[in-house]
Write an enzyme that holds these catalytic residues in place. Structure first.
Site, mmCIF file in Angstrom:
data_model
loop_
_atom_site.group_PDB
_atom_site.id
_atom_site.type_symbol
_atom_site.label_atom_id
_atom_site.label_comp_id
_atom_site.label_asym_id
_atom_site.label_seq_id
_atom_site.Cartn_x
_atom_site.Cartn_y
_atom_site.Cartn_z
ATOM 1 N N SER A 261 -10.401 1.022 4.868
ATOM 2 C CA SER A 261 -9.408 0.676 3.853
ATOM 3 C C SER A 261 -9.501 -0.791 3.475
ATOM 4 C CB SER A 261 -8.013 0.974 4.391
ATOM 5 O OG SER A 261 -7.678 0.030 5.401
ATOM 6 N N LYS A 262 -8.801 -1.133 2.425
ATOM 7 C CA LYS A 262 -8.765 -2.500 1.932
ATOM 8 C C LYS A 262 -8.376 -3.469 3.048
ATOM 9 C CE LYS A 262 -6.024 -5.235 -1.393
ATOM 10 N NZ LYS A 262 -5.842 -6.322 -0.424
ATOM 11 N N ARG A 263 -7.412 -3.046 3.839
ATOM 12 C CA ARG A 263 -6.930 -3.912 4.910
ATOM 13 C C ARG A 263 -7.999 -4.258 5.938
ATOM 14 N NH1 ARG A 263 -0.730 -3.792 6.299
ATOM 15 N NH2 ARG A 263 -0.415 -5.166 4.543
#
Length: 511
Positions: A261-263
RNA sequence: GGUGGUAUCGUCUAGUGGCCCAGGACGCUGGCCUCUCACGCCGGAAACCGGGGUUCGACUCCCCGUACCACUACCA
């Protein structure tokens, strides 16, 4: 017998294109090109609430940067448009109506709140054959009541009517046949009157059919809804022309569990997006591969090997080679953890194998960024300098750090190298070295080396100490290319000037 | 919880019943090269989830278990 290969990449413009999405696009592209087919880019913007400005442009720019060509789409045009789902309302309305008339779907008035209540009330609640009899829909309400509610402007949705207890078979090119009992698939919402738009499922089937898509190549997260899609093709009577399904394994977090994910990028310090993204709402900036100094070919190569392999030991592939070698048979069924170190290695390989002159062109803007006027140096000078340092870099951004001494004389000298190589008598040795260099007529690397090394030997000087002190004055630290290659390129005057500056500025470390 | 999928070195993976006491790559590591840092070259450590079958023979086939992943929205 085989129909023409037509594949589509169908992202939602809800943000920047994720690297996993890029991989899906790439595999679609490879398969299309390999089979002389068409690659369609379809924008799936059926959720008006999640529209993000700039996302569509971002998708186009990212694919272009990576060399993933689109044959049909919003920008490219084509005979199957429009290629943006929000512009296809009329089409969807027609097919929703057809389903309703054929008794394959029905209208439901249950509000989100009512549904939530049901989910709380009944464990494992699912809108299906077992429960729709107790809900507010056109199956339970008298026709007059349904008409009245619609006329009164009541919001409703259209749900597919799933026949329970049917064996639904999904044939997948990577996973083989997957069978699911229709009782576990719910009466999914196909259309919502609130925004007069279909949901993904309906739009997807209608568009793929109308656009004559032959292969649906998408992420594994879609596998659970594939049976629903098969049932939809059946409901429309399109089963015979149903596309072939291919569900690609997911890209997973490098550590821990779950989808990338982006995180994770923020947390682990690597980009998860191809291009830098400026979030128009939050103002957040997410880093991109391009801005990080990656070459698009390296990103493509790296991504291709995540989930696919050639079945041989070859790892470096050009796009053309990938197109030639790609096959679903050699696609993995297993999700791949994203390994940033390997990605770095791919970039390093591409940088090393890149033509020096081409690399110099990429480097010129970097020079300007650091306040160096590139026009002060000849193309040959820049080309030869990047050629000398490229074996020690992983990213375009590393070039400056490794090559700056070619363009700017050092003003600081690495303390740990001074400590090790700059002794009390070093300045005197360096003065003598200057005299030796002054006497060299031909600064060609091999010749200068022979003379200087001969001098060191004849005078029984310490090779390591002399050469490293020399290097310290020219480079500023004890690293970098062969000293005499550097000397040849920079020339006698510059070398002597730097040694003199070193003698003046380097002070031994006293402990 | 339900449904589906998956399961080989830390990671990406080769392996489609005997060629495998499991091969390659990244990373890690020893050495060589060397004026330094790299590159390059030569080596090393490192894996078949567990249990049952099937078979003359299973990493490969079947079953069970376990673990992990996905999905389970009027999002895609």
């Amino acid at each position: 017998m085989d129909k023409k290969v037509r594949v589509r990449f169908a992202p939602s413009p809800t943000g920047p294109l994720h690297i996993g999405g890029v991989r899906t696009a790439l595999f679609n592209y490879l398969f299309a090109r390999q089979n002389g087919g068409s690659m369609i880019l379809r924008i799936e913007d059926t959720d008006s609430n999640r529209f993000v400005p700039g996302a569509e442009e971002y998708i186009n720019e990212a694919l272009q940067w990576l060399g993933i060509g689109i044959d049909e789409g919003v920008c490219e045009g084509g005979n199957y448009g429009p290629y943006k789902q929000s512009e296809r309302r009329d089409i969807y309305r027609k097919y929703v109506k057809q389903l309703l008339e054929d008794g394959k779907a029905y209208i439901a008035f249950d509000t989100p709140e009512e549904l939530d209540a049901k989910r709380k009330e009944i464990a494992n609640f699912q809108y299906d054959a077992k429960t729709r009899g107790m809900m507010r829909n056109s199956l339970t309400l008298p026709k007059e009541e349904v008409d009245r509610l619609i006329a009164a402007g009541e919001k409703y949705v259209v749900r597919i009517l799933i026949e329970p207890d049917q064996e639904v078979k999904v044939n997948d090119l990577i996973r083989g046949e997957v069978t699911v009992n229709s009782s576990v698939v719910d009466d999914k919402v196909l259309y919502k009157s609130a925004d007069d738009l279909p949901t993904y499922h309906l739009a997807n089937i209608v568009d793929d059919h109308l656009m004559e898509v032959s292969h649906v190549i998408r992420g594994e997260e879609w596998l659970p809804s594939a049976p629903l899609h098969v049932l939809l093709y059946e409901a429309f009577g399109w089963k015979d022309s149903m596309p072939q399904f291919v569900h690609l394994p997911l890209l997973l977090k490098p550590d821990g569990k779950g989808k990338l994910s982006k995180r994770d990028g923020d947390r682990l310090g690597f980009p998860v997006f191809p291009l830098e993204w400026h979030d128009p709402v939050s103002g957040d900036i997410s880093s991109g591969y391009r801005e990080r100094g990656y070459l698009p070919q390296a990103v493509v190569n790296f991504l291709a090997l995540l989930g696919w392999n050639p079945g041989t030991d070859q790892e470096i592939f050009s796009m053309d080679e990938l197109i030639k070698e790609f096959s679903f048979e050699h696609c993995s069924k297993k999700g791949a953890k994203f390994d940033f170190e390997k990605g770095k290695w791919f970039n390093h390989e591409y940088l090393i194998n890149m033509d020096d002159a081409a690399l110099a062109e990429i480097f010129k803007p970097e020079l300007a960024k650091h306040g160096v006027d590139a026009s002060q140096f000849s193309d040959e000078y820049i080309t030869r300098s990047v050629g000398m340092i490229k074996s020690r870099i992983s990213f375009v951004g590393d070039i400056w750090d490794n090559a700056k001494f070619f363009f700017v004389a050092p003003t600081e000298y690495a303390p740990k190298d001074i400590k090790k190589r700059w002794k009390e008598d070093t300045p005197e040795t360096m003065r003598r070295l200057i005299e030796v260099i002054k006497g060299i007529d031909d600064m060609t690397s091999a010749n200068a080396e022979e003379i200087v090394l001969g001098w060191i030997k004849d005078n029984e000087l310490h090779m390591g100490n002399v050469m490293n002190a020399f290097r310290l004055t020219v480079v500023g630290e004890c690293k970098g290319p062969h000293m005499f290659d550097i000397a040849e390129l920079m020339g006698k005057d510059e070398i002597i000037a730097r040694i003199e500056r070193g003698i003046e500025n380097i002070k031994p470390v006293v402990e």
